[in-house]
Design a protein around this motif. Structure first.
Motif, PDB file in Angstrom:
ATOM      1  N   PHE A 150       0.821  -1.217   0.000  1.00  0.00           N
ATOM      2  CA  PHE A 150       0.000   0.000   0.000  1.00  0.00           C
ATOM      3  C   PHE A 150       0.854   1.266   0.000  1.00  0.00           C
ATOM      4  CE2 PHE A 150      -2.253  -3.373   2.318  1.00  0.00           C
ATOM      5  CZ  PHE A 150      -3.408  -3.483   1.572  1.00  0.00           C
ATOM      6  N   GLY A 151       2.158   1.086  -0.122  1.00  0.00           N
ATOM      7  CA  GLY A 151       3.063   2.232  -0.213  1.00  0.00           C
ATOM      8  C   GLY A 151       3.627   2.707   1.104  1.00  0.00           C
ATOM      9  N   THR A 152       3.372   1.991   2.212  1.00  0.00           N
ATOM     10  CA  THR A 152       3.900   2.376   3.524  1.00  0.00           C
ATOM     11  C   THR A 152       4.440   1.127   4.217  1.00  0.00           C
ATOM     12  OG1 THR A 152       1.644   2.227   4.390  1.00  0.00           O
ATOM     13  CG2 THR A 152       2.452   4.424   3.865  1.00  0.00           C
ATOM     14  N   PRO A 153       5.737   0.860   4.117  1.00  0.00           N
ATOM     15  CA  PRO A 153       6.307  -0.421   4.550  1.00  0.00           C
ATOM     16  C   PRO A 153       6.362  -0.651   6.051  1.00  0.00           C
ATOM     17  CG  PRO A 153       8.027   1.061   3.766  1.00  0.00           C
ATOM     18  CD  PRO A 153       6.723   1.715   3.439  1.00  0.00           C
ATOM     19  N   ASP A 154       6.026   0.356   6.866  1.00  0.00           N
ATOM     20  CA  ASP A 154       6.077   0.168   8.320  1.00  0.00           C
ATOM     21  C   ASP A 154       4.753  -0.312   8.906  1.00  0.00           C
ATOM     22  OD1 ASP A 154       8.686   1.016   8.264  1.00  0.00           O
ATOM     23  OD2 ASP A 154       8.236   3.074   8.887  1.00  0.00           O
ATOM     24  N   ASN A 155       3.745  -0.460   8.066  1.00  0.00           N
ATOM     25  CA  ASN A 155       2.399  -0.790   8.545  1.00  0.00           C
ATOM     26  C   ASN A 155       1.973  -2.175   8.095  1.00  0.00           C
ATOM     27  OD1 ASN A 155       2.544   2.322   8.028  1.00  0.00           O
ATOM     28  ND2 ASN A 155       0.928   2.062   9.541  1.00  0.00           N
ATOM     29  N   ILE A 156       0.893  -2.658   8.693  1.00  0.00           N
ATOM     30  CA  ILE A 156       0.201  -3.849   8.212  1.00  0.00           C
ATOM     31  C   ILE A 156      -1.290  -3.535   8.172  1.00  0.00           C
ATOM     32  CG2 ILE A 156       1.905  -5.528   9.028  1.00  0.00           C
ATOM     33  CD1 ILE A 156       0.086  -6.073  11.458  1.00  0.00           C
ATOM     34  N   ARG A 157      -2.008  -4.255   7.297  1.00  0.00           N
ATOM     35  CA  ARG A 157      -3.463  -4.081   7.255  1.00  0.00           C
ATOM     36  C   ARG A 157      -4.128  -5.324   7.810  1.00  0.00           C
ATOM     37  NH1 ARG A 157      -7.202  -4.100   1.918  1.00  0.00           N
ATOM     38  NH2 ARG A 157      -7.207  -6.325   2.491  1.00  0.00           N
ATOM     39  N   LEU A 158      -5.038  -5.093   8.764  1.00  0.00           N
ATOM     40  CA  LEU A 158      -5.840  -6.164   9.336  1.00  0.00           C
ATOM     41  C   LEU A 158      -7.309  -5.861   9.043  1.00  0.00           C
ATOM     42  CD1 LEU A 158      -3.463  -5.279  11.556  1.00  0.00           C
ATOM     43  CD2 LEU A 158      -4.438  -7.166  12.832  1.00  0.00           C
ATOM     44  N   SER A 159      -8.013  -6.816   8.503  1.00  0.00           N
ATOM     45  CA  SER A 159      -9.437  -6.653   8.276  1.00  0.00           C
ATOM     46  C   SER A 159     -10.216  -7.166   9.478  1.00  0.00           C
ATOM     47  CB  SER A 159      -9.857  -7.424   7.019  1.00  0.00           C
ATOM     48  OG  SER A 159     -11.267  -7.510   6.931  1.00  0.00           O
ATOM     49  N   TYR A 160     -11.191  -6.381   9.943  1.00  0.00           N
ATOM     50  CA  TYR A 160     -12.063  -6.884  11.002  1.00  0.00           C
ATOM     51  C   TYR A 160     -13.417  -7.314  10.430  1.00  0.00           C
ATOM     52  CZ  TYR A 160     -13.130  -1.798  11.346  1.00  0.00           C
ATOM     53  OH  TYR A 160     -13.417  -0.480  11.099  1.00  0.00           O
ATOM     54  N   ALA A 161     -13.389  -7.732   9.155  1.00  0.00           N
ATOM     55  CA  ALA A 161     -14.569  -8.334   8.533  1.00  0.00           C
ATOM     56  C   ALA A 161     -14.558  -9.842   8.785  1.00  0.00           C
ATOM     57  CB  ALA A 161     -14.595  -8.044   7.039  1.00  0.00           C
ATOM     58  N   THR A 162     -14.492 -10.183  10.048  1.00  0.00           N
ATOM     59  CA  THR A 162     -14.583 -11.577  10.476  1.00  0.00           C
ATOM     60  C   THR A 162     -15.139 -11.588  11.894  1.00  0.00           C
ATOM     61  OG1 THR A 162     -13.368 -13.676  10.592  1.00  0.00           O
ATOM     62  CG2 THR A 162     -12.236 -11.725  11.442  1.00  0.00           C
ATOM     63  N   SER A 163     -15.388 -12.754  12.446  1.00  0.00           N
ATOM     64  CA  SER A 163     -16.071 -12.829  13.738  1.00  0.00           C
ATOM     65  C   SER A 163     -15.208 -12.246  14.858  1.00  0.00           C
ATOM     66  CB  SER A 163     -16.410 -14.272  14.074  1.00  0.00           C
ATOM     67  OG  SER A 163     -15.246 -15.003  14.439  1.00  0.00           O
ATOM     68  N   LEU A 164     -15.879 -11.755  15.886  1.00  0.00           N
ATOM     69  CA  LEU A 164     -15.174 -11.159  17.021  1.00  0.00           C
ATOM     70  C   LEU A 164     -14.302 -12.197  17.722  1.00  0.00           C
ATOM     71  CD1 LEU A 164     -14.706  -8.609  18.648  1.00  0.00           C
ATOM     72  CD2 LEU A 164     -16.737  -9.154  19.995  1.00  0.00           C
ATOM     73  N   ASP A 165     -14.765 -13.423  17.812  1.00  0.00           N
ATOM     74  CA  ASP A 165     -13.972 -14.476  18.447  1.00  0.00           C
ATOM     75  C   ASP A 165     -12.640 -14.680  17.725  1.00  0.00           C
ATOM     76  OD1 ASP A 165     -15.889 -14.899  20.352  1.00  0.00           O
ATOM     77  OD2 ASP A 165     -16.768 -16.662  19.390  1.00  0.00           O
TER      78      ASP A 165
END
Length: 396
Positions: free
Chosen positions: A363-378
């Motif tokens: 995504f053009g920023t190598p110090d970050n990660i992307r986490l999706s919270y489009a999954t169950s809370l558990d």
């Protein structure tokens, strides 16, 4: 015989999202308990009324070609939606229905860009923006959205980046991958720069319905008639109505541009899938309660998981205002865990902690990660627990 591929294909950068997803699937097929947080789609099924409307259309014989630019009644539904939600007025000739917002963007750049034309892309960016620009012969020009400014660019940054070759800027609000949202005032200031320099605004609003707390989504096109005239709005039903696989998106804007896009579509896709268009028609004209229910579920997950995430040593994160992604800076966490860079850290997370996330380098920023919270809370809570354990065990 030696097959030589076109030069344009050689310029493409492989998708880091797809690479991690493929590796996670491979490990999962080996029986490993992988938690995947790379998904760019809601984890809910499409609402039942939409499925029923699509099914009925098939039973009623609506299985043939439609006009290349989309069903007239679906165009009208999009027009009504834009009037209802943004107060914007369009005609049928200013709307094109396409095979998902991604393909609508691709078609836009194909009709808009000549060789060497520049498109300004704020970082972090969705992975397909620069690749689509390059495929059209254009040149991506990046402007850094600094983390301390919520990953958003300023009018001064935009002004100093514009050259005589600049054709357009992409504004994605709420953003993938950061979830950040431009305010009305911020959009107005950027819009003034665009008007002054006669550059087109590509406004990607696909996460429009997923906005949290007291924040409000604003389309830059609704701020003035002048800004509306230079803005192409991109949107669709994928995220708002959990219809990613249906592949229906749209563009709204200048009728000459939309006309050119429609002509190109007639030679590339013939028309968007007929059944999916009838599903999208119901999505826009039918009940909207499911949209709000999904939004509330995402907000609840965000509020719970955010505090747990930022308690991990070396992890900092701006709280998202929309979409369904967290975009933490994990540079220090990677160092604590003994890795030279975040890409290696991501590989370690997958192989040892069995958690799949997307590296920010894509995504053009190598110090970050992307986490999706489009999954169950558990699963989210278990994933963050694994990440925390992974980092703290490596530190000790």
């Amino acid at each position: 015989m030696t097959i030589r591929l076109a030069n344009r294909v050689g310029a493409l950068t492989p998708s880091s999202t797809l690479a991690i997803t493929a590796k996670a699937k491979e490990l999962k097929s080996q029986g490993l308990d992988i938690i995947g947080l790379g998904a760019g789609e809601p984890d809910f099924n499409t609402p039942a009324n939409i499925i029923e409307a699509a099914y009925k259309s098939m039973k009623d014989g609506m299985t043939k070609y439609t006009p290349s630019g989309g069903l007239p009644e679906l165009k009208q539904a999009v027009i009504h939606k834009l009037k209802r939600d943004q107060g914007l007025t369009y005609e049928n000739s200013q709307i094109i229905i396409g095979n998902g917002a991604k393909h609508v963007l691709y078609t836009l750049f194909q009709v808009l860009l000549n060789e060497g034309d520049e498109v300004i892309i704020p970082t972090p960016y969705w992975v397909s923006y620069p690749e689509q620009v390059k495929l059209a012969g254009g040149q991506p020009v990046y402007v850094e959205g600094n983390e301390d400014k919520d990953f958003k660019i300023t009018p001064a940054q935009l002004e100093e980046t514009i050259t005589e070759k600049t054709k357009a800027i992409i504004i994605n609000s709420p953003s993938n991958p950061t979830g950040m949202l431009y305010s009305k005032e911020e959009l107005a200031a950027l819009g003034e720069v665009c008007l002054r320099n006669n550059i087109l605004i590509v406004s990607d609003e696909i996460y429009e319905k997923l906005v949290y707390a007291e924040n409000k989504h604003v389309s830059i096109a609704q701020l003035s008639p002048e800004l509306k005239a230079i803005t192409i709005v991109i949107n669709g039903v994928s995220k708002s109505h959990s219809m990613t696989g249906w592949r229906i998106g749209y563009a709204a804007g200048d009728k000459e541009i939309i006309g050119a896009m429609t002509d190109l579509a007639s030679h590339s896709t013939s028309n968007p899938t007929t059944t999916s268009q009838f599903g999208a028609l119901e999505a826009y004209d039918g009940p909207q309660e499911a949209v709000e229910e999904m939004r509330q579920a995402f907000e609840e997950r965000l509020n719970i998981i955010f505090e747990k995430l930022i308690s991990i040593p070396g992890v900092t994160c701006k709280k998202p205002q929309g979409a369904f992604y967290l975009y933490p800076n994990v540079k220090k966490a990677a160092q604590y865990a003994g890795y030279d860079d975040v890409d290696q850290f991501v590989e370690g997370l997958l192989e040892e902690a069995l958690v799949a996330v997307i590296p920010g380098s894509g995504f053009g920023t190598p110090d970050n990660i992307r986490l999706s919270y489009a999954t169950s809370l558990d699963l989210l809570e278990e994933a963050v627990k694994r990440i925390s354990t992974f980092v703290t065990n490596k530190m000790s």
